[in-house]
Enzyme design. Sequence first.
Site, PDB file in Angstrom:
ATOM      1  N   ASP A  53      87.908 -17.856   0.731  1.00 38.40           N
ATOM      2  CA  ASP A  53      89.102 -17.031   0.911  1.00 38.40           C
ATOM      3  C   ASP A  53      90.339 -17.774   0.424  1.00 38.40           C
ATOM      4  O   ASP A  53      91.208 -17.196  -0.246  1.00 38.40           O
ATOM      5  CB  ASP A  53      89.251 -16.671   2.395  1.00 38.40           C
ATOM      6  CG  ASP A  53      90.526 -15.902   2.679  1.00 38.40           C
ATOM      7  OD1 ASP A  53      90.655 -14.753   2.231  1.00 38.40           O
ATOM      8  OD2 ASP A  53      91.417 -16.475   3.354  1.00 38.40           O
ATOM      9  N   GLU A 125      83.352 -13.916  -0.737  1.00 34.75           N
ATOM     10  CA  GLU A 125      84.210 -15.080  -0.482  1.00 34.75           C
ATOM     11  C   GLU A 125      83.373 -16.331  -0.260  1.00 34.75           C
ATOM     12  O   GLU A 125      83.741 -17.428  -0.716  1.00 34.75           O
ATOM     13  CB  GLU A 125      85.107 -14.812   0.717  1.00 34.75           C
ATOM     14  CG  GLU A 125      86.161 -13.757   0.456  1.00 34.75           C
ATOM     15  CD  GLU A 125      87.086 -13.527   1.633  1.00 34.75           C
ATOM     16  OE1 GLU A 125      88.242 -13.125   1.410  1.00 34.75           O
ATOM     17  OE2 GLU A 125      86.653 -13.750   2.791  1.00 34.75           O
TER      18      GLU A 125
END
Length: 234
Positions: A53, A125
């Site tokens: 992320d 992610e």
Amino acid sequence: MHSLEEKIGYSFKSPSLLKNALQHSSYANEKKGRHHKPGEPIGSNERLEFLGDAVLSVVTADYIYRHFPMMPEGNLTKLRATVVCEQALHRQALKMGLAEHLLLGKGEEAGGGRERPSILADAVEAVIGAIYLDGGMEPARKFILSFTEENIREAVRHSVSNDYKTILQEIVQKNKQETLSYRTVSSTGPDHDKQFAVELLLNSNVFARGEGHSKKAAEQAAAREALRLMGEEV
């Protein structure tokens, strides 16, 4: 895993990292206390998701900062949020066929977890985090831009349909030799009803002119005129 690596466009030196990126917490919890085979990842993909992320945010922010130098901070923030949202990551997971590679616990599997957007977005992610750990920033950047670059440009086209300066800047910057600038040449009228005139300079030469009740409005008018002269539909 080789088919997934082909879709990702990256071959892992440590395949266990990719497997870990696909290992949902429900699966990891079911495996607790059991004997692990050599090279088999321990724990869920949540830590890789956290790292991915952050890498996704940095790469996206860097790209839009460099490619849209005229865009104000507020618009940059909105653009980045649009590109890194769950919906966008879910779409990428579907394109990669990521669902079939997920490692889910029996309960999560039975509950439809393989199709759940949040799980698939988190896995993307985690894959980014795995690529970053395995090969560094450049492979991670390449993978991220492989699906975000067009999303960014599509988002810009929708969000700045009347932002002629940004549209023009995007066109001009494709040629590294060209420079674009604006110059206020006059300001007339009383304070409550000012009229500004602005010249648009391409490579230091006056290319277009615009007028408006503020400098920003005049610059937009000049950019629109420049786009018209270039044959763009505005």
